[in-house]
Design a protein around this motif. Structure first.
Motif, mmCIF file in Angstrom:
data_model
loop_
_atom_site.group_PDB
_atom_site.id
_atom_site.type_symbol
_atom_site.label_atom_id
_atom_site.label_comp_id
_atom_site.label_asym_id
_atom_site.label_seq_id
_atom_site.Cartn_x
_atom_site.Cartn_y
_atom_site.Cartn_z
ATOM 1 N N ARG A 249 20.299 60.411 29.009
ATOM 2 C CA ARG A 249 19.346 59.309 28.946
ATOM 3 C C ARG A 249 19.168 58.644 30.313
ATOM 4 N NH1 ARG A 249 17.948 57.276 23.980
ATOM 5 N NH2 ARG A 249 17.933 55.132 24.763
ATOM 6 N N MET A 250 20.203 58.649 31.148
ATOM 7 C CA MET A 250 20.055 58.132 32.509
ATOM 8 C C MET A 250 19.153 59.043 33.332
ATOM 9 S SD MET A 250 23.632 56.359 33.699
ATOM 10 C CE MET A 250 24.730 57.736 33.405
ATOM 11 N N ILE A 251 19.280 60.362 33.131
ATOM 12 C CA ILE A 251 18.403 61.302 33.819
ATOM 13 C C ILE A 251 16.951 61.085 33.382
ATOM 14 C CG2 ILE A 251 17.798 63.747 34.042
ATOM 15 C CD1 ILE A 251 20.796 64.377 33.852
ATOM 16 N N ALA A 252 16.757 60.819 32.082
ATOM 17 C CA ALA A 252 15.406 60.609 31.550
ATOM 18 C C ALA A 252 14.825 59.258 31.946
ATOM 19 C CB ALA A 252 15.432 60.729 30.027
ATOM 20 N N GLY A 253 15.696 58.309 32.314
ATOM 21 C CA GLY A 253 15.240 56.965 32.628
ATOM 22 C C GLY A 253 15.272 56.024 31.454
ATOM 23 N N ASP B 253 7.023 58.324 34.569
ATOM 24 C CA ASP B 253 6.650 58.726 35.919
ATOM 25 C C ASP B 253 7.635 59.720 36.533
ATOM 26 O OD1 ASP B 253 4.412 57.059 35.847
ATOM 27 O OD2 ASP B 253 5.585 55.328 36.542
ATOM 28 N N ARG B 254 8.659 60.125 35.791
ATOM 29 C CA ARG B 254 9.634 61.070 36.329
ATOM 30 C C ARG B 254 9.212 62.523 36.105
ATOM 31 N NH1 ARG B 254 15.729 58.535 35.593
ATOM 32 N NH2 ARG B 254 15.163 56.396 36.193
ATOM 33 N N ASP B 255 8.181 62.726 35.314
ATOM 34 C CA ASP B 255 7.680 64.076 35.009
ATOM 35 C C ASP B 255 8.771 64.936 34.370
ATOM 36 O OD1 ASP B 255 5.863 66.083 34.776
ATOM 37 O OD2 ASP B 255 5.988 66.749 36.865
ATOM 38 N N ARG C 182 14.425 59.438 45.239
ATOM 39 C CA ARG C 182 15.242 58.548 44.421
ATOM 40 C C ARG C 182 14.489 58.162 43.154
ATOM 41 N NH1 ARG C 182 19.442 54.463 45.117
ATOM 42 N NH2 ARG C 182 18.994 52.641 43.811
ATOM 43 N N MET C 183 15.192 58.264 42.011
ATOM 44 C CA MET C 183 14.570 58.014 40.712
ATOM 45 C C MET C 183 15.135 56.792 39.993
ATOM 46 S SD MET C 183 12.233 60.336 39.852
ATOM 47 C CE MET C 183 11.559 60.530 41.500
ATOM 48 N N ASN C 184 16.109 56.129 40.565
ATOM 49 C CA ASN C 184 16.796 55.045 39.842
ATOM 50 C C ASN C 184 15.839 54.022 39.248
ATOM 51 O OD1 ASN C 184 18.782 56.350 41.490
ATOM 52 N ND2 ASN C 184 20.144 54.601 41.177
ATOM 53 N N GLU C 185 14.822 53.634 40.000
ATOM 54 C CA GLU C 185 13.916 52.573 39.544
ATOM 55 C C GLU C 185 12.602 53.120 38.981
ATOM 56 O OE1 GLU C 185 15.208 52.585 42.753
ATOM 57 O OE2 GLU C 185 16.910 51.305 42.205
ATOM 58 N N VAL C 186 12.449 54.438 38.954
ATOM 59 C CA VAL C 186 11.202 55.045 38.479
ATOM 60 C C VAL C 186 11.163 55.033 36.949
ATOM 61 C CG1 VAL C 186 9.820 57.162 38.442
ATOM 62 C CG2 VAL C 186 11.031 56.496 40.533
#
Length: 359
Positions: free
Chosen positions: A47-51, A74-76, A66-70
């Motif tokens: 779930r952290m990977i998915a956001g 929007d992470r595709d 960096r994806m932490n705040e995306v």
């Protein structure tokens, strides 16, 4: 496809830290399976990977960004959940293409994408049916088709087969393997099922209490576990672990038998021996390393599982290929295959297998 990397990732709920020191690099097109006991953090990590869960510390990147705040959308990344979550009033085709519909894609583009995904998943004849008219396996294929249509950089699976019966699980496991071969996409898959992990994964990540215990290929984890936890978690039936005392000749078992594993073993202090059920030979009681009595005998057709009771080691499990005549209470000897012995230190750290120790 996407290359993903987690660097020193942690997860906390208030003052309670539930995951720590998560470092994992996932290559383009790789199939990674996350396994571990309930509560170990595998679904939280997914779930952290998915956001869907915020990262408390560290960094998560996709292709170096960096994806932490995306935001999740929007992470595709596409996610397939344990629940099919299909719209009951929509046909299979509309369920699969709904993300394109709400995005305003032209009808002909939606139809083409649905047809392509349906062909990959063997759903061509079902696109006009409703979810209530499908089996569980077919519904799960529709859920995967909905993810495929988005053409994401990566797929995430959260125990997608756990609601299916045994025969459907086998069928869907093959479907997912074929899907990965066809799409060559990066996939991260959470399961508690040993067979799914060992047959689907390029690499397996074993988690316990919020920490990664070992990362490696299925064969590497099975044959070279990093510690006793991994050794007993990977493989079904689980590895037997026996207490042993080092001496000048090797190690001595509680019944008095000595196994010649080299004199250097005497310097290790307290150790335990690990042996998988299929690496124990059933012999005459007078010739075995361990004397035992059969407790429960399971005839599985291709194999026979024998649960035995010993005087000093407690219960052990032996797997013999084929069917053998064995009745509960029968005395038997157990010979441990020297080349397949594992040694563990007092803290559970693996000390290696017998050939490596003797080298």
């Amino acid at each position: 496809m996407a290359r993903m990397e987690l660097k020193d990732v942690t997860k906390s709920y208030g003052s309670v830290e539930v995951m720590r020191d998560i470092n994992l690099a996932i290559d383009d097109g790789e199939f990674i399976v996350l396994v571990g006991p309930s509560g170990c953090g595998k679904s939280t990590l997914l779930r952290m990977i998915a956001g869907l869960e915020p990262i408390s510390g560290g960094e998560f990147t996709i292709d170096g960004a960096r994806m932490n705040e995306v935001r999740p959308r929007d992470r595709d990344i596409a996610m397939v959940f344990q629940s099919y979550a299909l719209y009951p009033h929509m046909t299979v085709g509309r369920n699969m293409g709904f993300s394109m519909e709400i995005a305003g894609a032209p009808k002909e583009d939606r139809a083409r994408k649905v047809a392509e995904a349906a062909k990959v998943l063997g759903l061509e004849k079902l696109v006009d049916r409703y979810p209530r008219e499908l089996s569980g396996g077919q519904r799960q294929r529709v859920a995967m088709g909905r993810a495929i249509i988005r053409e994401p950089r990566a797929f995430l699976f959260d125990e997608p087969l756990s609601n299916l019966d045994a025969s459907l699980r086998i069928e869907m496991r093959l479907e997912i393997a074929r899907l990965h071969q066809a799409l060559k996409s990066t996939m991260v898959y959470v399961t508690h099922d040993q067979v799914e992990a060992l047959t689907l994964a390029d690499r397996i990540v074993v988690l316990e209490a919020g920490r990664i215990q070992q990362v490696g290929s299925p064969l590497e984890l099975y044959e070279r576990p990093a510690n006793k936890f991994v050794a007993q978690f990977i493989g079904s039936p689980t590895m037997n672990v026996l207490p042993a005392t080092p001496d000048e000749a090797g190690v001595r078992l509680p019944q008095g038998a000595t196994l010649d594993l080299g004199r250097e073993i005497a310097t290790l202090g307290t150790v335990e021996l690990g042996i998988r059920p299929e690496h124990i030979d059933v012999v005459d009681p007078a010739q075995g390393d361990i004397r035992a009595k059969a407790d429960v005998v399971e005839h599985l057709g291709s194999d026979t599982n024998i649960y035995v009771r010993t005087e000093h080691q407690g219960g052990l499990m032996v797997r013999v290929h084929g069917n053998i005549a064995m009745t509960p209470g029968a005395p038997l000897g157990l010979r441990l295959q020297r080349e397949n012995l594992h040694l563990f230190a007092a803290d559970g750290t693996a000390l290696g297998r017998k050939p490596a120790l003797a080298a």
